[in-house]
Design an enzyme around this catalytic site. Structure first.
Site, PDB file in Angstrom:
ATOM      1  N   SER A   1      -7.771  -1.019   2.697  1.00  0.00           N
ATOM      2  CA  SER A   1      -6.852  -0.039   2.809  1.00  0.00           C
ATOM      3  C   SER A   1      -6.736   0.981   3.810  1.00  0.00           C
ATOM      4  O   SER A   1      -7.875   1.340   4.213  1.00  0.00           O
ATOM      5  CB  SER A   1      -6.675   0.752   1.359  1.00  0.00           C
ATOM      6  OG  SER A   1      -5.286   1.276   1.145  1.00  0.00           O
ATOM      7  N   PRO A   2      -5.700   1.370   4.429  1.00  0.00           N
ATOM      8  CA  PRO A   2      -5.598   2.551   5.543  1.00  0.00           C
ATOM      9  C   PRO A   2      -6.373   3.835   4.742  1.00  0.00           C
ATOM     10  O   PRO A   2      -5.729   3.961   3.684  1.00  0.00           O
ATOM     11  CB  PRO A   2      -4.113   2.439   5.559  1.00  0.00           C
ATOM     12  CG  PRO A   2      -3.487   1.338   5.292  1.00  0.00           C
ATOM     13  CD  PRO A   2      -4.145   1.027   4.122  1.00  0.00           C
TER      14      PRO A   2
ATOM     15  N   GLN B   1      -1.285   0.672  10.956  1.00  0.00           N
ATOM     16  CA  GLN B   1      -0.245   1.602  10.167  1.00  0.00           C
ATOM     17  C   GLN B   1       0.328   2.505  11.027  1.00  0.00           C
ATOM     18  O   GLN B   1      -0.552   3.361  11.606  1.00  0.00           O
ATOM     19  CB  GLN B   1      -1.090   2.041   8.800  1.00  0.00           C
ATOM     20  CG  GLN B   1      -0.061   2.815   8.165  1.00  0.00           C
ATOM     21  CD  GLN B   1      -0.590   3.582   6.879  1.00  0.00           C
ATOM     22  OE1 GLN B   1      -1.221   4.769   6.948  1.00  0.00           O
ATOM     23  NE2 GLN B   1      -0.511   3.241   5.623  1.00  0.00           N
TER      24      GLN B   1
ATOM     25  N   TYR C   1       5.156  11.747   4.113  1.00  0.00           N
ATOM     26  CA  TYR C   1       5.218  11.975   5.502  1.00  0.00           C
ATOM     27  C   TYR C   1       6.750  11.800   5.911  1.00  0.00           C
ATOM     28  O   TYR C   1       7.498  11.800   5.106  1.00  0.00           O
ATOM     29  CB  TYR C   1       4.075  10.999   6.273  1.00  0.00           C
ATOM     30  CG  TYR C   1       2.818  11.338   5.992  1.00  0.00           C
ATOM     31  CD1 TYR C   1       2.145  12.626   6.115  1.00  0.00           C
ATOM     32  CD2 TYR C   1       1.935  10.216   5.329  1.00  0.00           C
ATOM     33  CE1 TYR C   1       0.878  12.773   5.750  1.00  0.00           C
ATOM     34  CE2 TYR C   1       0.700  10.367   5.007  1.00  0.00           C
ATOM     35  CZ  TYR C   1       0.002  11.875   5.300  1.00  0.00           C
ATOM     36  OH  TYR C   1      -1.111  11.949   4.685  1.00  0.00           O
TER      37      TYR C   1
ATOM     38  N   ARG D   1       4.886   0.526   3.562  1.00  0.00           N
ATOM     39  CA  ARG D   1       4.153   1.227   2.851  1.00  0.00           C
ATOM     40  C   ARG D   1       5.221   2.375   2.146  1.00  0.00           C
ATOM     41  O   ARG D   1       5.936   3.311   2.811  1.00  0.00           O
ATOM     42  CB  ARG D   1       3.036   2.180   3.211  1.00  0.00           C
ATOM     43  CG  ARG D   1       2.358   2.789   1.831  1.00  0.00           C
ATOM     44  CD  ARG D   1       1.088   3.378   2.116  1.00  0.00           C
ATOM     45  NE  ARG D   1       0.115   2.244   1.674  1.00  0.00           N
ATOM     46  CZ  ARG D   1      -1.168   2.567   1.423  1.00  0.00           C
ATOM     47  NH1 ARG D   1      -1.793   3.823   1.553  1.00  0.00           N
ATOM     48  NH2 ARG D   1      -2.071   1.362   1.042  1.00  0.00           N
TER      49      ARG D   1
ATOM     50  N   GLY E   1      -9.607   0.937  -0.930  1.00  0.00           N
ATOM     51  CA  GLY E   1     -10.151   2.066  -0.163  1.00  0.00           C
ATOM     52  C   GLY E   1     -11.386   2.368  -0.360  1.00  0.00           C
ATOM     53  O   GLY E   1     -12.545   2.139   0.233  1.00  0.00           O
ATOM     54  N   ARG E   2     -11.735   3.236  -1.417  1.00  0.00           N
ATOM     55  CA  ARG E   2     -13.083   3.821  -1.539  1.00  0.00           C
ATOM     56  C   ARG E   2     -14.052   2.856  -1.959  1.00  0.00           C
ATOM     57  O   ARG E   2     -15.080   2.754  -1.518  1.00  0.00           O
ATOM     58  CB  ARG E   2     -12.839   4.704  -2.980  1.00  0.00           C
ATOM     59  CG  ARG E   2     -12.214   6.088  -2.499  1.00  0.00           C
ATOM     60  CD  ARG E   2     -12.108   6.914  -3.745  1.00  0.00           C
ATOM     61  NE  ARG E   2     -11.389   8.039  -3.646  1.00  0.00           N
ATOM     62  CZ  ARG E   2      -9.939   8.455  -3.511  1.00  0.00           C
ATOM     63  NH1 ARG E   2      -9.207   7.332  -3.595  1.00  0.00           N
ATOM     64  NH2 ARG E   2      -9.612   9.622  -3.177  1.00  0.00           N
TER      65      ARG E   2
END
Length: 790
Positions: free
Chosen positions: A446-447, A525, A607, A655, A748-749
């Site tokens: 994941s970004p 991304q 964003y 996304r 991600g994590r």
């Protein structure tokens, strides 16, 4: 199905208003539990004679306490018919009171199978293990146990107010159900939240025993209706009929009395019932209400069972939770000399388990609310989806329970048999194609913003970070959000792609990935921070403005992210909109030259482009604000500009935040429409995230908590989706893919914890095929090293 062992228990059953047996005071009898120390016996009042209240009364009386119980109904008054208990709950009962456990064990009907009927096709999955008995028989057993232990049972008697009882008793147990008067009168202390569901359901019964737990779908002219049915005696079954509120009304069932409802439901599910009737028991159509309380006790009054919390019946948890509450409460009272300490210990012990059950129940309830989106799935996938809907049953778990059924689901999905031993390729290691790009597996890194660039230039850190994850086996590795302009950065450490120097640095990284980790795709991304820019590095204060060196912010509307904290952005005018479009297109062209395999447009997390989509952040009155069509206009213009600059054979994703986790934000229906609009403009997949749009959001965190939003979009639109959000295990990935809830899974994590997460997932599953090849220098590490002796 298992043959039930049906015989009466030996203890007498309490009758309305009957006094305690002479000499059978608290703790009396040879089977009484460990007595309390002299002088420590307490006066206990229990409000409510359901299973939870009765069992709490029995356990507390067994400890030597004086217990009074009030139940406004008659002893045999009850709703519903059968009760399902898990082996875990039964184990707790056995440890606490062997008498009750023995009585229950003698009554249970046991079976292992789940039957799913999908468009006339019956699919059976075995190995599940259920135990059920009649609710009325359960109450009789608990009445008898209370009677033997000296509990003073008062039937057809309205209990005094809990707060009145609290003055004359040491402990008041409010087990007065989902409509708890105690909870309502003490709402200021308990702080309850009651959330209605979207379906109506009715409890009915059939006078024969089903062979299994049966789920059946009826596709009627009014909409989808579903049957949940299971045996609870040798000659009886519970039959719950459920449907969306609008279907219930369209079918005219809102105008039916109990008898007519039972007759119509029996006709709808006539094949399952083999033409036999259904009957009611004070059966009324109702809507499920999820009850959550911030606190379960106040003073010496404590909530138990449905008064404290509810969990949807589709995971069979109501009675189970109430009985487990009673066990925990009795243990806490026995372990602590004071009631305040005992109630605090009870709540601390039970809250995690209850929260976990409520999350599973909420997932299950939502699945049935959204069932219309799943009926078009192939039969086996539909059945697998149903069985794993709550996330408590997973692919690996189901493979152990019923390998034949699971193998059939895998075969339908396209999992090949590879290797000399004919091992099946795990779903996560099957390939997936987006436009001209075929990913060797379904795992996405994941970004993740690293905040480690200098003047937007990615350095050695990014080379090692992204290169290391590429060597780790994922099919697709995504960069962090790469900003299209200096003003579009989140922090001074954010990477960019607005200069030739930045492009050269990104090309270095792309070349390394393609050379050293062949077969791994690298995705970029692309985004603009909008009103969330000019902030400190994450570890210095996330979303906190820079103390100095700030740059001006732009957004759809002049609304700060954090009122009184964040800078007020400038609302973009016509010229500003054109500049942003050009910045995105120019960055996309540079990305293509760098050699990225996939480009993702960031329209989530508050964003800039996300800010246009949400009604909470877009308050414009021009053509770019107001209606959803208008709010979509600028993000789609940017998408089109980027798509034109991006090579036609390379895929492009978007996304989205599918919910803002805040009142008045993006609705599920709007999220679907937004995804559909991007797909119509050429998005090859939708990366479905949630939230981070407004600062006062209230997410419902939990395992895989965002995946239902991806699931809904995928199955409503048929567009490929990337699921994200607390997906942490390879078992979860396989489960989501097989159930048709996602096409790719982004983690991600887990990849921060273990850069080689994908390769290790392959090793853990005994997979060594082309979907997860180890780099040649790392092959010696493809087997887990031996550990020391424990």
């Amino acid at each position: 199905m298992s043959e039930p062992a049906s015989r009466p228990v030996s203890q007498p059953v309490s009758q309305p208003g009957s006094p305690s047996a002479p000499g059978a005071g608290p703790g009396a009898g040879p089977d009484a539990g460990p007595g309390a120390p002299p002088g420590a016996a307490k006066r206990v009042a229990v409000i409510g004679g359901g299973p939870g209240g009765l069992y709490a009364a029995a356990l507390l009386a067994r400890q030597g306490h004086s217990v009074d119980l009030w139940e406004r109904g008659a002893p045999d008054d009850t709703f519903g018919f059968g009760v399902v208990l898990s082996d875990e709950t039964l184990g707790g009962i056995e440890r606490a009171d062997t008498v009750v456990h023995a009585a229950l064990a003698a009554e249970f009907v046991r079976w292992d199978d789940v039957d799913v009927v999908h468009r006339g096709r019956l699919l059976t999955s075995g190995g599940h293990g259920f135990a059920a008995l009649g609710r009325r028989r359960l109450l009789e057993i608990l009445h008898a146990r209370c009677e033997a232990l000296g509990v003073r049972l008062r039937f057809r008697a309205e209990a005094p107010d809990a707060w009145t009882l609290a003055r004359s008793h040491d402990l008041v147990v409010a087990a007065d159900g989902v409509h708890s008067a105690t909870r309502e009168s003490g709402a200021a202390h308990f702080r309850p939240t009651v959330t209605p569901g979207r379906c109506r359901y009715v409890w009915l019964a059939a006078d024969f025993a089903f062979d299994a737990f049966r789920f059946e779908i009826a596709e009627t002219e009014h909409g989808i209706m579903q049957l949940h049915a299971y045996p609870y005696a040798a000659d009886s079954s519970t039959a719950i009929v459920e449907m969306r509120e609008e279907v219930w009304r369209a079918a005219g069932l809102d105008l039916c009395d109990e008898e007519e409802s039972a007759a119509r439901c029996a006709k709808i599910f006539g094949e399952a019932l083999r033409g036999r009737p259904l009957r009611g028991n004070h059966s009324a159509w109702t809507g499920f209400r999820t009850v959550v309380n911030e606190r379960w006790s106040h003073g010496n009054v404590v909530l138990l069972g449905d008064a404290a919390h509810t969990a949807h019946f589709s995971i069979g948890s109501g009675t189970k939770l109430a009985v487990e509450d009673a066990l925990a409460l009795a243990e806490a009272v026995a372990a602590h000399p004071g009631i305040p300490e005992a109630l605090a210990a009870y709540e601390a012990a039970r809250r995690p388990a209850v929260a976990s059950t409520q999350r599973a129940a909420a997932a299950s309830m939502r699945w049935f609310e959204e069932i219309a989106g799943y009926v078009g799935q192939p039969a086996r996938q539909f059945a697998f989806n149903l069985l794993t809907r709550s996330r408590r049953v997973t692919h690996e778990n189901l493979r152990l329970r019923d390998p034949r059924f699971t193998r059939a689901v895998e075969a339908d999905f396209g999992c090949p048999q590879e290797g000399p031993d004919g091992a099946v390729t795990p779903p996560m290691f099957t390939p997936f194609t987006l436009r001209g790009l075929t990913l060797r597996n379904r795992v996405v890194v994941s970004p993740m913003d690293m905040y480690s660039a200098v003047d937007g230039v990615p350095g050695d850190f990014h080379l090692v970070h992204l290169g290391g994850r590429a060597l780790g086996g994922a099919g697709l590795v995504m960069t962090e959000m790469v900003c299209v302009s200096p003003e579009g950065r989140i922090t001074p450490g954010c990477a960019g792609l607005w200069t030739a120097e930045q492009a050269a640095a990104w090309k270095r990284i792309a070349d390394f990935v393609h050379t050293s980790a062949p077969g791994t795709a690298l995705g970029l991304q692309l985004g603009h921070s909008g009103r969330k820019g000019s902030t400190r590095l994450m570890w210095e204060g996330m979303d906190e403005p820079l103390p100095e060196g700030n740059w001006p912010l732009v957004a759809p509307s002049a609304l700060p992210y954090k009122a009184g904290v964040s800078a007020v952005p400038r609302a973009l005018d016509t010229a500003g909109l054109a500049t942003v479009r050009s910045d995105f297109a120019a960055a996309a062209a540079r990305a293509a030259d760098c050699g990225f395999d996939l480009l993702e447009l960031h329209c989530a997390h508050g964003y800039l482009l996300s800010g246009f989509l949400s009604p909470l952040t877009n308050q414009r009155e021009d053509a770019y604000g107001g209606s959803l069509e208008n709010r979509l206009r600028f993000p789609l213009e940017v998408f089109d500009a980027v798509r034109e600059a991006w090579p036609p054979d390379r895929p492009m994703t978007v996304r989205l935040s599918a919910t803002d986790w805040a009142p008045g934000g993006t609705t599920p229906e709007e999220a679907g429409a937004i995804a559909a609009a991007f797909a119509a403009h050429g998005a090859d997949a939708v990366d479905v995230s949630t939230g981070q749009v407004v600062a006062d959001e209230a997410p419902e965190y939990g395992r895989s908590y965002q995946t239902p939003y991806a699931d809904r979009i995928r199955n409503a639109l048929g567009v490929p989706v990337i699921a994200v959000g607390a997906i942490s295990s390879w078992d979860d990935v396989n489960s989501l893919l097989l159930a048709g809830r996602a096409d790719l899974c982004a983690l991600g994590r887990p990849h921060l914890y273990d850069p080689h997460w994908t390769l290790h997932a392959a090793a853990d599953q005994g997979y060594a095929g082309p979907g997860a090849p180890w780099p040649a220098p790392y092959r010696a590490g493809s087997r887990k090293p031996p550990t020391g002796k424990g």
